[in-house]
Enzyme design. Structure first.
Site, PDB file in Angstrom:
ATOM      1  N   ARG A   1      -5.312  10.863   3.530  1.00 12.59           N
ATOM      2  CA  ARG A   1      -4.201  11.678   3.996  1.00 12.59           C
ATOM      3  C   ARG A   1      -3.079  11.698   2.969  1.00 12.59           C
ATOM      4  NH1 ARG A   1      -0.936  13.672   7.010  1.00 12.59           N
ATOM      5  NH2 ARG A   1       0.832  12.467   6.340  1.00 12.59           N
TER       6      ARG A   1
ATOM      7  N   CYS B   1      -5.137  12.152  12.101  1.00 17.46           N
ATOM      8  CA  CYS B   1      -5.842  10.871  12.210  1.00 17.46           C
ATOM      9  C   CYS B   1      -5.621  10.358  13.640  1.00 17.46           C
ATOM     10  CB  CYS B   1      -5.310   9.892  11.180  1.00 17.46           C
ATOM     11  SG  CYS B   1      -3.584   9.516  11.434  1.00 17.46           S
TER      12      CYS B   1
ATOM     13  N   ASP C   1       4.552   0.723  11.992  1.00 17.28           N
ATOM     14  CA  ASP C   1       3.323   0.121  11.459  1.00 17.28           C
ATOM     15  C   ASP C   1       3.129  -1.322  11.896  1.00 17.28           C
ATOM     16  OD1 ASP C   1       3.442   1.843   8.237  1.00 17.28           O
ATOM     17  OD2 ASP C   1       2.868   2.475  10.255  1.00 17.28           O
TER      18      ASP C   1
ATOM     19  N   LYS D   1       0.851  -1.204   0.000  1.00 19.47           N
ATOM     20  CA  LYS D   1       0.000   0.000   0.000  1.00 19.47           C
ATOM     21  C   LYS D   1       0.888   1.256   0.000  1.00 19.47           C
ATOM     22  CE  LYS D   1      -1.689   1.614   3.995  1.00 19.47           C
ATOM     23  NZ  LYS D   1      -1.409   3.038   4.269  1.00 19.47           N
ATOM     24  N   ASN D   2       1.943   1.242   0.834  1.00 17.49           N
ATOM     25  CA  ASN D   2       2.757   2.460   1.004  1.00 17.49           C
ATOM     26  C   ASN D   2       3.793   2.655  -0.090  1.00 17.49           C
ATOM     27  OD1 ASN D   2       1.184   2.918   3.183  1.00 17.49           O
ATOM     28  ND2 ASN D   2       2.724   2.385   4.716  1.00 17.49           N
TER      29      ASN D   2
ATOM     30  N   ARG E   1      -0.227  14.626  12.267  1.00 13.62           N
ATOM     31  CA  ARG E   1       0.267  14.393  10.906  1.00 13.62           C
ATOM     32  C   ARG E   1       0.573  15.706  10.158  1.00 13.62           C
ATOM     33  NH1 ARG E   1      -1.158   9.087   9.679  1.00 13.62           N
ATOM     34  NH2 ARG E   1       0.533   9.110   8.194  1.00 13.62           N
TER      35      ARG E   1
ATOM     36  N   ARG F   1      -8.658  -0.439   4.775  1.00 16.73           N
ATOM     37  CA  ARG F   1      -7.781   0.545   4.122  1.00 16.73           C
ATOM     38  C   ARG F   1      -6.446  -0.073   3.769  1.00 16.73           C
ATOM     39  NH1 ARG F   1      -6.213   4.628   7.778  1.00 16.73           N
ATOM     40  NH2 ARG F   1      -4.814   5.062   6.036  1.00 16.73           N
TER      41      ARG F   1
HETATM   42  C1  EPZ Z   1       4.241   6.940   5.975  1.00 22.91           C
HETATM   43  O1  EPZ Z   1       3.449   7.981   6.508  1.00 22.91           O
HETATM   44  C2  EPZ Z   1       3.314   5.728   5.931  1.00 22.91           C
HETATM   45  N1  EPZ Z   1       2.166   6.004   5.058  1.00 22.91           N
HETATM   46  C3  EPZ Z   1       2.813   5.404   7.341  1.00 22.91           C
HETATM   47  O2  EPZ Z   1       2.014   4.215   7.255  1.00 22.91           O
HETATM   48  C4  EPZ Z   1       4.031   5.107   8.221  1.00 22.91           C
HETATM   49  O3  EPZ Z   1       3.599   4.867   9.545  1.00 22.91           O
HETATM   50  C5  EPZ Z   1       4.978   6.320   8.202  1.00 22.91           C
HETATM   51  O4  EPZ Z   1       5.359   6.634   6.840  1.00 22.91           O
HETATM   52  C6  EPZ Z   1       6.243   6.067   9.009  1.00 22.91           C
HETATM   53  O5  EPZ Z   1       6.900   4.943   8.514  1.00 22.91           O
HETATM   54  C7  EPZ Z   1       2.348   5.971   3.710  1.00 22.91           C
HETATM   55  O6  EPZ Z   1       3.435   5.743   3.217  1.00 22.91           O
HETATM   56  C8  EPZ Z   1       1.123   6.214   2.880  1.00 22.91           C
HETATM   57  P1  EPZ Z   1       6.233  10.326   8.111  1.00 22.91           P
HETATM   58  P2  EPZ Z   1       4.027   9.508   6.521  1.00 22.91           P
HETATM   59  O7  EPZ Z   1       6.161  11.571   7.301  1.00 22.91           O
HETATM   60  O8  EPZ Z   1       4.833   9.740   5.319  1.00 22.91           O
HETATM   61  C9  EPZ Z   1       6.251  13.676  11.424  1.00 22.91           C
HETATM   62  C10 EPZ Z   1       0.137   2.860   7.637  1.00 22.91           C
HETATM   63  O9  EPZ Z   1      -0.378   2.374   8.650  1.00 22.91           O
HETATM   64  N2  EPZ Z   1       6.192  14.613  10.299  1.00 22.91           N
HETATM   65  O10 EPZ Z   1       7.446   9.463   8.031  1.00 22.91           O
HETATM   66  O11 EPZ Z   1       2.889  10.402   6.827  1.00 22.91           O
HETATM   67  C11 EPZ Z   1       4.933  12.939  11.599  1.00 22.91           C
HETATM   68  O12 EPZ Z   1       4.029  13.704  12.372  1.00 22.91           O
HETATM   69  C12 EPZ Z   1       0.634   4.297   7.650  1.00 22.91           C
HETATM   70  O13 EPZ Z   1       0.302   2.241   6.545  1.00 22.91           O
HETATM   71  C13 EPZ Z   1       6.366  15.968  10.524  1.00 22.91           C
HETATM   72  O14 EPZ Z   1       6.559  16.390  11.666  1.00 22.91           O
HETATM   73  O15 EPZ Z   1       4.972   9.428   7.812  1.00 22.91           O
HETATM   74  C14 EPZ Z   1       5.338  11.675  12.293  1.00 22.91           C
HETATM   75  O16 EPZ Z   1       5.427  11.926  13.701  1.00 22.91           O
HETATM   76  C15 EPZ Z   1       0.436   4.965   9.015  1.00 22.91           C
HETATM   77  N3  EPZ Z   1       6.286  16.837   9.474  1.00 22.91           N
HETATM   78  C16 EPZ Z   1       6.738  11.402  11.742  1.00 22.91           C
HETATM   79  O17 EPZ Z   1       7.194  12.632  11.148  1.00 22.91           O
HETATM   80  C17 EPZ Z   1       6.075  16.401   8.194  1.00 22.91           C
HETATM   81  O18 EPZ Z   1       6.048  17.237   7.270  1.00 22.91           O
HETATM   82  C18 EPZ Z   1       6.763  10.306  10.680  1.00 22.91           C
HETATM   83  O19 EPZ Z   1       5.935  10.731   9.631  1.00 22.91           O
HETATM   84  C19 EPZ Z   1       5.893  15.015   7.974  1.00 22.91           C
HETATM   85  C20 EPZ Z   1       5.957  14.141   9.041  1.00 22.91           C
END
Ligand code: EPZ
Length: 429
Positions: free
Chosen positions: A96, A120, A309, A22-23, A125, A400
């Site tokens: 998202r 969420c 995850d 998915k990711n 996020r 999802r």
């Molecule tokens: C991706 O989300 C995945 N989703 C998430 O999977 C996964 O948990 C996450 O990466 C971490 O591995 C997809 O790829 C569609 P991040 P993403 O940006 O990109 C903070 C699932 O269950 N952050 O690495 O949104 C954020 O708040 C989902 O399949 C900022 O502060 O994750 C978080 O605390 C859930 N500012 C941390 O970084 C930003 O601009 C990690 O977020 C972006 C993120």
């Protein structure tokens, strides 16, 4: 709403095939928007999030067609007919990950408008790192009334330094840099396998990206990308890990075909520490569960650390293990919510900040509710091991990210069925 009914206590045995990730698929669908052409993604799972992304692409003018290649589902994206660069709020709210479209829309159309993606259940996020990356490549961004409006006559290569290895922000930076003028150096990049998959997709279309999978990614902008391409999506390491845990906690023996041990090292290491027997083979990975699971201590972290995850799911192993476990979530602010529901099944846990201190024991079936995707998956796993029947409300969250969950678990001998109530029947028409 629909729910899952699970009868616990049956060791799972057999083989399942991991679906496409998915990711990986969600950013790949966004990436296809960057160039005008026909792109075929092979091994696309049938998931609610993928269907929502397909609908968003259609509203941008992309033709989306489904095909089969043997057992594999393919999506053919024809982006030559794109004309729109705004994504309306109700579509953003639905997914998202539509923030992934900001970079490609900007690179393709020179302009893009998206609404701030909703938070969420697992945290607020934010997208500040995405916006910082786009600004570093010359984009002008205005944020007003909950919308982000981006403009760039031409994106220019530059240096992007991420203060946190955000997966999404790394993908946004790559997608904006591929057609930018000049060199981009991305430091502090996330290292997830899905980012390597995105690099491979783009390089297959003539892009020049190097270093995905490491913390420094270099992109040399190119004039254009090929107008045709095909890409096989990597397997879903989180889905695979979920089924491996199902085998482990039910005391059975499960083989997940297509699972890549090199994408799951930190996770497999913790399973072995818990007393689970792991066998890697050509086709994938086999686990042999044991009745005597040992407690684990772990902290989630950016790849190659223990994946956030899979944290809710391994919490179920902790709830069943002999002895104590200590699980700390460092990636998301609020990703221990599944314990409120696991307690209803008899789990014994003390929550302190982002750490769960768990005393393992028995679980007994009860009525619980999923509040997010991976927490929901954890509740299904708990139902497989709990004595008696567990009712898991909120199957929509689970759909999802898990293709044909009840079919795959059922093929392993799990007693699980989906029940749609009257409201759900009306909603599904
Ligand atoms: C991706 O989300 C995945 N989703 C998430 O999977 C996964 O948990 C996450 O990466 C971490 O591995 C997809 O790829 C569609 P991040 P993403 O940006 O990109 C903070 C699932 O269950 N952050 O690495 O949104 C954020 O708040 C989902 O399949 C900022 O502060 O994750 C978080 O605390 C859930 N500012 C941390 O970084 C930003 O601009 C990690 O977020 C972006 C993120």
């Amino acid at each position: 709403m629909a729910r899952f009914m699970v009868e616990g206590g049956f060791p799972l045995r057999g083989r399942v095939m991991a679906s496409g990730a998915k990711n990986a698929v969600l950013p790949l669908m966004a990436a296809a928007v960057l160039a005008a052409g026909e792109y075929r993604l092979v091994g696309v799972p049938r998931l609610a999030d993928v269907e929502v992304m397909a609908e968003i692409l259609r509203r941008l003018g992309v033709k989306v067609r489904e095909e089969r290649e043997g057992d594999l589902r393919c999506l053919c994206l024809d982006t030559r007919t794109m004309r729109e660069w705004r994504i309306h709020e109700f579509l953003m709210r639905g997914l998202r990950s539509s923030i992934f479209l900001l970079g490609p829309l900007l690179g393709r159309m020179g302009e893009a408008t998206v609404s701030f993606p909703g938070g969420c259940a697992i945290g607020p996020r934010p997208v500040d790192l995405h916006l910082q990356a786009l600004r570093a490549l010359g984009a002008k961004l205005d944020e007003s009334h909950g919308c982000i409006h981006a403009q760039a006559a031409a994106l220019t290569g530059g240096e992007v330094v991420l203060s946190y290895p955000s997966v999404g922000a790394t993908e946004t930076a790559i997608m904006a840099a591929v057609l930018a003028r000049g060199e981009t150096v991305l430091r502090g990049a996330a290292r997830e396998p899905e980012i390597v998959d995105l690099q491979n997709f783009f390089n297959g279309l003539g892009a020049r990206i190097r270093g995905a999978g490491t913390t420094v990614i270099r992109i040399t902008g190119v004039e254009r990308l090929h107008s045709m391409g095909q890409h096989c999506v990597i397997s879903d390491r989180i889905e695979a890990g979920t089924y491996l845990l199902a085998g482990a906690i039910s005391g059975g023996e499960v083989q997940v075909d297509g699972a890549r041990a090199d994408h799951l090292r930190a996770f497999l290491h913790k399973l072995v520490r818990a007393g689970v027997v792991i066998r890697e083979n050509e086709a994938g990975i086999t686990v042999e569960g044991t009745r005597r699971l040992q407690g684990v201590t772990l902290k989630t972290g950016p790849y190659p650390g223990f994946p956030t995850d899979l944290q809710p799911q391994i919490s179920v192993l902790a709830a069943l293990a002999e002895g104590e476990s200590r699980i700390t979530e460092t990636v998301f602010e609020n990703r221990l919510g599944h314990w409120n529901e696991l307690r209803k099944l008899g789990a014994r846990v003390l929550l302190k900040d982002r750490t769960a201190l768990v005393a393992g024991g028995q679980l007994r079936g009860a009525k619980v509710a999923a509040d997010d995707l991976r927490g929901g998956a954890a509740l299904i796993l708990a139902g497989l091991a709990a004595a008696g029947e567990t009712v898991v409300e909120g199957s929509g969250h689970i759909d999802r990210g898990y293709e044909n969950l009840e079919g795959k678990l059922g093929s392993l001998g799990a007693r699980i069925r989906r029940e749609v109530d009257e409201v759900g029947k009306l909603a599904s028409g």
